[in-house]
Design an enzyme around this catalytic site. Structure first.
Site, mmCIF file in Angstrom:
data_model
loop_
_atom_site.group_PDB
_atom_site.id
_atom_site.type_symbol
_atom_site.label_atom_id
_atom_site.label_comp_id
_atom_site.label_asym_id
_atom_site.label_seq_id
_atom_site.Cartn_x
_atom_site.Cartn_y
_atom_site.Cartn_z
ATOM 1 N N LYS A 1 -72.775 11.207 -23.449
ATOM 2 C CA LYS A 1 -72.476 10.531 -22.183
ATOM 3 C C LYS A 1 -73.301 11.175 -21.079
ATOM 4 O O LYS A 1 -73.422 12.418 -21.050
ATOM 5 C CB LYS A 1 -70.979 10.707 -21.911
ATOM 6 C CG LYS A 1 -70.414 9.961 -20.729
ATOM 7 C CD LYS A 1 -68.887 10.134 -20.693
ATOM 8 C CE LYS A 1 -68.237 9.307 -19.610
ATOM 9 N NZ LYS A 1 -66.748 9.372 -19.672
ATOM 10 N N SER B 1 -64.509 5.148 -19.590
ATOM 11 C CA SER B 1 -65.841 5.147 -19.033
ATOM 12 C C SER B 1 -66.935 5.558 -20.014
ATOM 13 O O SER B 1 -68.111 5.377 -19.706
ATOM 14 C CB SER B 1 -65.895 6.086 -17.826
ATOM 15 O OG SER B 1 -65.655 7.429 -18.239
ATOM 16 N N SER C 1 -60.844 7.730 -21.232
ATOM 17 C CA SER C 1 -62.253 7.327 -21.326
ATOM 18 C C SER C 1 -62.909 7.572 -22.680
ATOM 19 O O SER C 1 -64.039 7.121 -22.901
ATOM 20 C CB SER C 1 -63.073 8.006 -20.237
ATOM 21 O OG SER C 1 -62.810 7.419 -18.988
#
Lengths: 62, 464
Positions: free
Chosen positions: B77, B153, B177
């Protein structure tokens, strides 16, 4: 959930200058919606009892 | 190696000399190049570095080194530092920062074990997101249907693994997330106990609630990656000094001897999660139910802490670069600057009360099952959905089942459950007591062995 919500406009006008943050007009509707949700969340939390001895403890040691 | 090969397959093949880390990484880079336009998963591809590191892994193997993740390509990420790249954390603003000078702690751990970082992955702005959409980089897309959200996310992290680009990725989870995108993209994810894996070098969001962890397509792969990342790191202020508690060797015990219950009440959910939970409960022979009282208040407390701590973190940027935020993010952060301190303190104290309540349940059960999401992936851009018969905004609702659990830092394995006749995936949370990631992984493995938990590469991206 019926809770008495604060006047959100009054809240923004009172607190934003205190903390020194500017809420531009084009962001105001969104900010108001989030404050309304936050006030409902806080009311829910407030009516859930906790004892005086309940201190924050974020990490599991054992 | 094929897009469908997992971590264990790669480690075995590289270890046996059937292929090289170099070849595995070249194949992964080829798949990323071929499919990234369709999936929007990677925002940075570090091709030259990845090839150099792969060659280095091959050299270490020739020297007789034992590397538990030899040749495994992975992405992170884009809130994890990668030396030489500005850590954008999904934002337009942070890409103006100077490049990171060293890799994040978990990137270093994985590479020390022989894995190879191939790039950084798309995410919701500053991680304040459950959709996987991004106003600057475009949405990460769900490989099972690219018109649908990945969830967020950590959207790119889930898309890259479900789309067969890499067998492993890292994400972060503050309110869901990792678990929300794992559910929407039909893969496994692990949100470890708060304090277990080092967050050092991962751009923060809510210091009280931020966790980091892996995504993979099998329970064994998830456990292998997790085991390689364990270890105390004094650079993370909430890290707890624990011995290495390896899990991969315990998986085949399955759920034997474990007491499992399904969470009811707050976690009952609508038809989509309920059908999925019934399939999982049946496969495990679970009939026991537990009720976690005051869970709505737990979600409320996590919501308030998130708003306030996020606002504090971004305060200066809100003043100087407001127009460079996604308004959906900046409006929540601006609201967060105006919250009374007493609310936040109350929320932190309630965290202790709720934690004690849930810990008491673990005297009777070892693993609690609950849905990860209230629905399958909505379409990209979808604003509302019917929830319990009422049209509600989608965006904040997606974390309704994950948020109360990360609030008290319990370890969770996100498990994709196959529901016959359904195209888009959905998954559950296997929730264990603090530091018992092994128990959650064993239940996930049992579901996998029973054939109800599967994380195939999405059909459009799977090699024959």
């Amino acid at each position: 959930m019926s809770v008495r919500l604060p006047d959100i406009d009054q809240w923004i006008e009172a607190v934003a200058p205190v903390v020194g943050i500017d809420i531009p007009a084009e962001r105001r509707a969104g900010v108001k919606a989030h404050l309304k949700t936050a006030a409902k969340m806080a009311a829910l939390l407030e009516k859930t009892p906790i004892t005086d001895e309940t201190e924050p403890a974020p990490v599991y040691r054992v | 190696m094929k897009s469908t090969d997992g971590i264990a397959d790669i480690v075995r093949a590289v270890g046996a000399g059937e292929t090289t880390a170099h070849n595995v990484v070249m194949a992964a880079l080829g798949r990323i190049e071929a499919n990234n336009q369709r999936l929007g998963a990677f925002t940075d591809i570090i091709r030259d570095r990845a090839i150099a590191h792969a060659n280095d892994v091959d050299a270490r193997l020739r020297d007789g080194k034992k590397l538990p993740l030899a040749g495994v390509p992975f992405g992170v990420k884009n809130l994890f530092d990668i030396a030489g790249l500005a850590t954008r954390a999904g934002s337009r603003i942070n890409r103006d920062n100077p490049p990171a000078t060293q890799d994040a702690a978990l990137v270093r751990k994985l590479e020390a074990a022989g894995a190879i970082c191939v790039g950084a992955l798309n995410m919701g702005e500053y991680a304040y997101d459950f959709t996987g959409e991004n106003i600057t980089d475009g949405p990460a897309r769900n490989p099972h249907d690219t018109m649908h959200m990945t969830g967020g996310s950590s959207g790119g992290s889930a898309s890259a693994v479900a789309g067969g680009m890499v067998p492993l990725s890292l994400g972060s989870d503050t309110n869901g997330s990792i678990r929300v995108p794992a559910s929407f993209c039909g893969i496994f994810g692990l949100k470890p106990t708060f304090g277990r894996l080092s967050r050092h070098g991962a751009f923060p969001f809510v210091a009280s609630l931020d966790h980091v962890g892996p995504f993979a397509r099998s329970v064994e792969d998830l456990a292998l990656a997790y085991d390689a990342m364990q270890g105390f790191d004094e650079a993370d202020p909430v890290a707890v000094r624990r011995p290495l508690e390896a899990t991969a060797g315990r998986l085949e015990r399955g759920s034997a001897g474990l007491r499992i219950a399904v969470a009811d009440g707050y976690f009952a959910g609508d038809a989509e999660p309920r059908e999925m939970m019934e399939i999982a409960a049946r496969a495990l022979g679970v009939t026991k139910r537990v009720t976690i009282a005051d869970t709505a208040a737990a979600r409320a407390a996590a919501f308030l802490i998130t708003m306030a701590e996020g606002a504090s973190l971004h305060r200066q940027r809100l003043e100087t670069r407001l127009d460079d935020f996604d308004p959906a993010v900046s409006e929540r952060l601006l609201a967060g600057t105006l919250l009374p301190a007493a609310w936040i303190e109350r929320a932190q104290r309630f965290r202790r009360a709720y934690r004690d309540r849930v810990l008491a349940l673990f005297a009777e059960v070892d693993v609690i099952l609950a849905p990860s999401t209230p629905m399958r992936a909505p379409k990209i851009g979808q604003q509302t959905a019917m929830i319990a018969g009422v049209e509600m905004p989608v965006r904040p609702h997606l974390g309704v089942f994950t948020q109360p659990i990360s609030f008290i830092g319990l370890p969770v394995v996100a498990v994709p459950i196959t529901v016959p006749g359904q195209g888009l995936p959905i998954g559950l949370q296997a929730i264990a007591a603090p530091w018992r990631e092994d128990n959650a992984l064993r239940v996930a493995r049992q579901l996998e062995k029973a054939g109800v938990a599967r994380a195939p590469v999405a059909r459009a991206f799977a090699d024959e």
